[in-house]
Design an enzyme around this catalytic site. Structure first.
Site, mmCIF file in Angstrom:
data_model
loop_
_atom_site.group_PDB
_atom_site.id
_atom_site.type_symbol
_atom_site.label_atom_id
_atom_site.label_comp_id
_atom_site.label_asym_id
_atom_site.label_seq_id
_atom_site.Cartn_x
_atom_site.Cartn_y
_atom_site.Cartn_z
ATOM 1 N N TRP A 130 -20.629 -62.589 -24.639
ATOM 2 C CA TRP A 130 -19.454 -63.795 -25.953
ATOM 3 C C TRP A 130 -17.653 -64.050 -24.626
ATOM 4 C CZ3 TRP A 130 -15.396 -59.658 -27.609
ATOM 5 C CH2 TRP A 130 -14.355 -60.007 -28.396
ATOM 6 N N ASP A 211 -21.749 -53.423 -27.055
ATOM 7 C CA ASP A 211 -21.177 -53.972 -27.678
ATOM 8 C C ASP A 211 -21.983 -53.980 -28.982
ATOM 9 O OD1 ASP A 211 -19.246 -55.195 -28.885
ATOM 10 O OD2 ASP A 211 -19.059 -56.969 -27.943
ATOM 11 N N LYS A 246 -16.548 -57.235 -38.922
ATOM 12 C CA LYS A 246 -17.978 -57.922 -39.668
ATOM 13 C C LYS A 246 -18.200 -56.929 -40.618
ATOM 14 C CE LYS A 246 -17.296 -60.715 -35.729
ATOM 15 N NZ LYS A 246 -16.956 -61.364 -35.874
HETATM 16 C C1 LMR Z 1 -16.408 -65.119 -32.477
HETATM 17 O O1 LMR Z 1 -17.134 -64.901 -31.566
HETATM 18 O O2 LMR Z 1 -16.548 -66.032 -32.992
HETATM 19 C C2 LMR Z 1 -15.991 -63.786 -32.910
HETATM 20 O O3 LMR Z 1 -16.260 -62.519 -32.437
HETATM 21 C C3 LMR Z 1 -14.162 -64.148 -33.034
HETATM 22 C C4 LMR Z 1 -13.951 -63.930 -31.636
HETATM 23 O O4 LMR Z 1 -13.032 -62.986 -31.304
HETATM 24 O O5 LMR Z 1 -14.818 -64.852 -31.289
#
Ligand code: LMR
Length: 398
Positions: A130, A211, A246
């Site tokens: 992420w 996570d 979520k």
């Molecule tokens: C995403 O990956 O789109 C979500 O977790 C929102 C974010 O805050 O990045």
């Protein structure tokens, strides 16, 4: 002093929200930021959440300070949701828990906590991971190293390469894992792979840092926590960052949890004192409202039942959307095999398209997704799935 600052570009994912809202194309499709959407493209407030909010409004007696750990009831119920009610780490009082402003603050407080334990800690993160993991952990001063995870050729987890790289990690290094619904790939570890990874982590004296932001949106609440619970059964120390954004749809309420497993109840008391002191020095204490909603739901048999059924609907819609998209792409006769999307979990999958193709989808078809070609599966709906599939086929062909 401020004259020395250089501007920074806006976060690429969050920029998509603005670009999409400004687009006048009536056919536009939002497959960008990871928020759940229904068939109408809305992100509704869950009914269990609204009901809980009424109860809170009718019954709250004070808005006085609550302390760095947040609500004790929220922490207890959240720990039960994540580990299961009878998990040994709960019974043995080995947990330090704090309610945090979203999963982001849980991650950042974990980084600060790690800094308190040891200087120059290394955290291994998946390639890819992420995008916000890097600033949340790296800017706190942790050294980030990468382990191979998603293989863009085979469109699956390169587990051998992952194990091989992690076998070279040093004792005391942390390994950041996505508990379920890997963001951005949607490619998760099998139960067997979690077992092998746990063995490696134990052998090498590494520390799992999990996570879990999408629990309940993959295969189910318990199924999605399989790997996390397995590791918690086995290792002496572990960190978990979780989010209610979520699975409770509480995005803007900023409701998350940090959970630290220490090797004994005695050590957990010390960890708790350090964690709460770290929080006090950062944001002092978390906001109350989101956590009040979650604890009201989890503490009520009827509201919990309602929430579980709404969560089921969300999860089933996501897996249904996966199948619908794969079928629609196949029906266009597009080049390539997209069936891998069916075996992935949660909100995301990569389409496997290059940045130029992603740009064409946006510029020519008003279809918005991350530059990596990560799509939010929730943005697919009956009214747009053929349009999206045909656009993908056209862009691949050209
Ligand atoms: C995403 O990956 O789109 C979500 O977790 C929102 C974010 O805050 O990045």
């Amino acid at each position: 002093m401020f004259n020395q600052l250089q501007g920074v570009p806006p976060d690429a994912l969050l920029k998509l929200i603005v670009e999409y809202s400004q687009d006048q194309n009536p056919s536009k499709v939002d497959l960008g930021v990871g928020v759940y959407k229904d068939e109408q493209g809305l992100t509704p407030v869950m009914q269990a959440v609204t009901a809980a909010e009424h109860i809170i409004l009718d019954n709250q007696l004070t808005k006085s300070y609550i302390g760095p750990a947040g609500s004790a009831l929220y922490c207890e119920r959240t720990a039960q949701l994540i580990f299961g009610e009878d998990h040994a780490v709960i019974k043995d009082h080995r947990l330090s828990i704090a309610q945090t402003p979203g999963g982001c603050a849980a991650l950042r407080m974990a980084a600060e906590f790690i800094n308190t334990c040891t200087k120059n800690a290394t955290v291994w993160v998946s390639t890819p991971t992420w995008v916000n993991h890097t600033p949340l952990l790296g800017d706190a001063g942790l050294t980030l190293k990468e382990y191979p995870y998603y293989d863009y050729q085979t469109k699956s987890v390169d587990f051998d390469a992952m194990l091989q790289t992690l076998a070279g990690a040093s004792a005391g290094d942390l390994v950041l894992l996505h508990g379920c619904c890997h963001n951005p790939s949607g490619a998760d570890l099998s139960n067997e792979q979690w077992q092998q990874l746990t063995n490696l982590i134990m052998d090498k004296h590494l520390i799992p840092f999990i996570d879990i932001a999408y629990q309940g949106l993959g295969d189910g609440l318990d199924e999605d926590a399989y790997g996390l619970r397995l590791m918690a059964n086995s290792v002496p120390e572990m960190i978990v960052a979780s989010s209610c954004s979520k699975n409770f749809g509480l995005y803007r309420e900023r409701t998350g949890t940090i959970l630290i497993i220490s090797s004994s109840a005695e050590r957990a008391n010390i960890s708790s004192s350090q964690l709460f002191s770290t929080i006090r020095g950062n944001y002092s204490m978390p906001p109350a409202h989101g956590a009040a909603i979650v604890e009201t739901i989890l503490d009520s048999t009827s509201l919990k039942k309602q929430w579980l059924s709404e969560l089921d609907i969300m999860r089933l819609r996501l897996s249904g959307n996966r199948a619908a998209l794969v079928n629609a792409i196949e029906a266009t006769g597009a080049q390539g095999d997209f069936s891998f999307i069916n075996s992935e979990k949660g909100m995301f999958s990569f389409l496997g398209m290059n940045p130029a193709q992603v740009k064409r989808l946006k510029d020519e078809y008003a279809i918005y997704m991350a530059g990596s070609s990560r799509i939010n599966i929730a943005g697919i709906a009956k009214h747009n799935v053929e349009y999206v599939a045909q656009a993908i086929a056209a862009v691949i062909k050209a």
